[in-house]
Design a protein around this motif. Structure first.
Motif, PDB file in Angstrom:
ATOM      1  N   GLN A  20       5.451  24.812  -2.283  1.00 40.64           N
ATOM      2  CA  GLN A  20       5.445  25.939  -1.358  1.00 40.64           C
ATOM      3  C   GLN A  20       4.210  26.810  -1.540  1.00 40.64           C
ATOM      4  N   LEU A  21       3.812  27.052  -2.800  1.00 40.95           N
ATOM      5  CA  LEU A  21       2.640  27.899  -3.055  1.00 40.95           C
ATOM      6  C   LEU A  21       1.367  27.254  -2.538  1.00 40.95           C
ATOM      7  N   PHE A  22       1.167  25.978  -2.818  1.00 40.50           N
ATOM      8  CA  PHE A  22      -0.044  25.309  -2.332  1.00 40.50           C
ATOM      9  C   PHE A  22      -0.078  25.308  -0.802  1.00 40.50           C
ATOM     10  N   GLN A  23       1.076  25.090  -0.179  1.00 39.37           N
ATOM     11  CA  GLN A  23       1.119  25.102   1.288  1.00 39.37           C
ATOM     12  C   GLN A  23       0.746  26.477   1.826  1.00 39.37           C
ATOM     13  N   GLN A  24       1.239  27.515   1.191  1.00 39.61           N
ATOM     14  CA  GLN A  24       0.924  28.885   1.602  1.00 39.61           C
ATOM     15  C   GLN A  24      -0.566  29.193   1.444  1.00 39.61           C
ATOM     16  N   GLN A  25      -1.194  28.524   0.487  1.00 39.57           N
ATOM     17  CA  GLN A  25      -2.626  28.738   0.233  1.00 39.57           C
ATOM     18  C   GLN A  25      -3.516  27.856   1.103  1.00 39.57           C
ATOM     19  N   GLY A  26      -2.903  27.146   2.045  1.00 39.51           N
ATOM     20  CA  GLY A  26      -3.678  26.365   3.003  1.00 39.51           C
ATOM     21  C   GLY A  26      -3.975  24.938   2.586  1.00 39.51           C
ATOM     22  N   TRP A  27      -3.347  24.459   1.532  1.00 42.68           N
ATOM     23  CA  TRP A  27      -3.555  23.083   1.090  1.00 42.68           C
ATOM     24  C   TRP A  27      -2.660  22.113   1.869  1.00 42.68           C
ATOM     25  N   ASN A  28      -3.087  20.868   1.942  1.00 41.50           N
ATOM     26  CA  ASN A  28      -2.193  19.790   2.316  1.00 41.50           C
ATOM     27  C   ASN A  28      -1.360  19.429   1.091  1.00 41.50           C
ATOM     28  N   VAL A  29      -0.080  19.140   1.297  1.00 35.35           N
ATOM     29  CA  VAL A  29       0.815  18.892   0.174  1.00 35.35           C
ATOM     30  C   VAL A  29       1.558  17.577   0.380  1.00 35.35           C
ATOM     31  N   ALA A  30       1.385  16.648  -0.566  1.00 38.20           N
ATOM     32  CA  ALA A  30       2.215  15.454  -0.635  1.00 38.20           C
ATOM     33  C   ALA A  30       3.290  15.745  -1.671  1.00 38.20           C
ATOM     34  N   ALA A  31       4.482  16.092  -1.195  1.00 44.09           N
ATOM     35  CA  ALA A  31       5.594  16.476  -2.068  1.00 44.09           C
ATOM     36  C   ALA A  31       6.473  15.257  -2.290  1.00 44.09           C
ATOM     37  N   THR A  32       6.486  14.728  -3.497  1.00 51.53           N
ATOM     38  CA  THR A  32       7.223  13.495  -3.755  1.00 51.53           C
ATOM     39  C   THR A  32       8.481  13.770  -4.563  1.00 51.53           C
ATOM     40  N   MET A  33       9.486  12.930  -4.323  1.00 49.07           N
ATOM     41  CA  MET A  33      10.787  13.070  -4.986  1.00 49.07           C
ATOM     42  C   MET A  33      11.567  11.793  -4.746  1.00 49.07           C
ATOM     43  N   ARG A  34      12.643  11.603  -5.491  1.00 45.87           N
ATOM     44  CA  ARG A  34      13.399  10.363  -5.336  1.00 45.87           C
ATOM     45  C   ARG A  34      14.092  10.272  -3.980  1.00 45.87           C
ATOM     46  N   THR A  35      14.608  11.412  -3.471  1.00 43.16           N
ATOM     47  CA  THR A  35      15.336  11.398  -2.192  1.00 43.16           C
ATOM     48  C   THR A  35      14.828  12.526  -1.291  1.00 43.16           C
ATOM     49  N   PRO A  36      13.756  12.284  -0.538  1.00 40.96           N
ATOM     50  CA  PRO A  36      13.161  13.325   0.308  1.00 40.96           C
ATOM     51  C   PRO A  36      14.113  13.915   1.332  1.00 40.96           C
ATOM     52  N   GLU A  37      15.111  13.132   1.760  1.00 40.70           N
ATOM     53  CA  GLU A  37      16.024  13.642   2.784  1.00 40.70           C
ATOM     54  C   GLU A  37      16.835  14.836   2.289  1.00 40.70           C
ATOM     55  N   LYS A  38      16.861  15.067   0.982  1.00 44.85           N
ATOM     56  CA  LYS A  38      17.596  16.202   0.436  1.00 44.85           C
ATOM     57  C   LYS A  38      16.776  17.490   0.424  1.00 44.85           C
ATOM     58  N   SER A  39      15.530  17.437   0.877  1.00 47.63           N
ATOM     59  CA  SER A  39      14.661  18.624   0.878  1.00 47.63           C
ATOM     60  C   SER A  39      14.039  18.849   2.245  1.00 47.63           C
ATOM     61  N   PRO A  40      14.878  19.042   3.278  1.00 48.18           N
ATOM     62  CA  PRO A  40      14.327  19.221   4.631  1.00 48.18           C
ATOM     63  C   PRO A  40      13.494  20.484   4.775  1.00 48.18           C
ATOM     64  N   GLU A  41      13.756  21.501   3.904  1.00 45.89           N
ATOM     65  CA  GLU A  41      12.999  22.746   4.021  1.00 45.89           C
ATOM     66  C   GLU A  41      11.520  22.531   3.716  1.00 45.89           C
ATOM     67  N   LEU A  42      11.206  21.593   2.841  1.00 44.77           N
ATOM     68  CA  LEU A  42       9.802  21.279   2.570  1.00 44.77           C
ATOM     69  C   LEU A  42       9.211  20.447   3.699  1.00 44.77           C
ATOM     70  N   ALA A  43       9.940  19.466   4.141  1.00 44.78           N
ATOM     71  CA  ALA A  43       9.442  18.560   5.175  1.00 44.78           C
ATOM     72  C   ALA A  43       9.114  19.289   6.468  1.00 44.78           C
ATOM     73  N   ASN A  44       9.769  20.410   6.710  1.00 46.63           N
ATOM     74  CA  ASN A  44       9.552  21.161   7.949  1.00 46.63           C
ATOM     75  C   ASN A  44       8.363  22.109   7.882  1.00 46.63           C
ATOM     76  N   LEU A  45       7.746  22.229   6.710  1.00 46.85           N
ATOM     77  CA  LEU A  45       6.587  23.106   6.579  1.00 46.85           C
ATOM     78  C   LEU A  45       5.329  22.410   7.100  1.00 46.85           C
ATOM     79  N   PRO A  46       4.423  23.158   7.755  1.00 49.30           N
ATOM     80  CA  PRO A  46       3.173  22.554   8.221  1.00 49.30           C
ATOM     81  C   PRO A  46       2.368  21.982   7.054  1.00 49.30           C
ATOM     82  N   ASN A  47       1.728  20.832   7.300  1.00 45.86           N
ATOM     83  CA  ASN A  47       0.831  20.208   6.325  1.00 45.86           C
ATOM     84  C   ASN A  47       1.530  19.762   5.042  1.00 45.86           C
ATOM     85  N   VAL A  48       2.841  19.545   5.113  1.00 51.91           N
ATOM     86  CA  VAL A  48       3.586  19.018   3.977  1.00 51.91           C
ATOM     87  C   VAL A  48       4.148  17.646   4.354  1.00 51.91           C
ATOM     88  N   LEU A  49       3.859  16.671   3.528  1.00 49.67           N
ATOM     89  CA  LEU A  49       4.374  15.318   3.715  1.00 49.67           C
ATOM     90  C   LEU A  49       5.290  14.994   2.543  1.00 49.67           C
TER      91      LEU A  49
END
Length: 271
Positions: A20-49
């Motif tokens: 969240q902090l890197f995204q707020q600072q204007g970075w592109n973010v590849a946020a990885t985790m075992r089950t991405p479907e459990k973190s829709p709040e991150l997936a909905n942020l601009p420039n977050v994959l």
């Protein structure tokens, strides 16, 4: 052109706060985790994959890195954050569980680092940020397997920075103290062994104090800020204490003789 950060263990706690902090600072973010479907709040942020990645499965590491590079064009920083704690009396710990602890906290971190290095060398730049712990340079009771992994991460990172400097690749160690996240309920496994009761009184006496330290710890955003500084300050600084009295405790560990420091720890934790 925006820079890109690749983060492991981004679903909760420090990892999510960092994404969240890197995204707020204007970075592109590849946020990885075992089950991405459990973190829709991150997936909905601009420039977050959000990408699936299990650090104990090498094929998912390479797949996630390849997808992040294809999507964003490059990766500038890798944050190795995924980890958990196996605690309890060492005698009660099964070797399979200890190996699992190392598979995630050490070997998984190494695999992610190994996988990104060709990309960093080709670009002649990059930053590897390894989230260790103050527990990589000091210890607490009933955490011996966890400490073993974090001391390994610290030694690995300190050695690695020598050979990577020639390629303009920086290595950073983040050293959080007690952090107020769900780590203490979600990411801790307490070892038990049927018939082994000799340590029960000691664990019952010390574990609540360790839990209280977590409940009163710094928010994960403090560690996220340290990670962001390490990733973006352009320096060759190696270690970044982060919250939870980390600077104070590591200072004491450095200054005091072993007997004095261990005595203070025993008095504070064992009561």
């Amino acid at each position: 052109m925006s820079k890109t950060v690749f983060i492991t263990g981004a679903s909760t706690g420090i990892g999510r706060a960092t994404a969240q902090l890197f995204q707020q600072q204007g970075w592109n973010v590849a946020a990885t985790m075992r089950t991405p479907e459990k973190s829709p709040e991150l997936a909905n942020l601009p420039n977050v994959l959000c990408l699936p990645l299990d650090v104990t499965k090498v094929e998912t590491i390479h797949a996630a890195i390849d997808k992040a590079i294809a999507h964003f064009g490059a990766i500038d920083v890798v944050v190795n954050n995924a980890g958990y704690a196996l605690i309890g009396a060492f005698e009660a710990c099964e070797m399979a569980d200890i190996r699992g602890q190392f598979e995630t906290n050490v070997f998984g971190l190494m695999e992610v680092t190994r996988a990104i290095l060709p990309h960093f060398r080709q670009r002649q730049q990059g930053v590897v940020v390894n989230v260790a712990s103050i527990g990589g340079r000091m210890t607490f009771p009933i955490y011996s397997p966890y400490h073993a992994t974090k001391w390994a991460v610290d030694g690995f990172s300190e050695s690695l920075q020598y050979e990577l400097r020639q390629f303009n690749i920086k290595v950073k160690i983040i050293e959080p103290g007690a952090i107020k996240t769900d780590f203490y309920s979600r990411s801790i496994n307490v070892a038990r062994k049927a018939g082994l009761t000799a340590y029960d009184e000691y664990i019952d006496r010390t574990l609540p104090k360790m839990d209280r330290a977590g409940a009163n710890g710094s928010p994960p955003e403090i560690t996220a800020q340290a990670i962001y500084k390490a990733a973006s300050d352009g320096s060759w600084k190696l270690r970044y204490p982060a919250g939870g009295n980390a600077t104070f405790l590591l200072g004491l560990r450095k200054l005091l003789p072993d007997a004095w420091f261990i005595g203070l720890m025993r008095k504070g934790i064992e009561g």
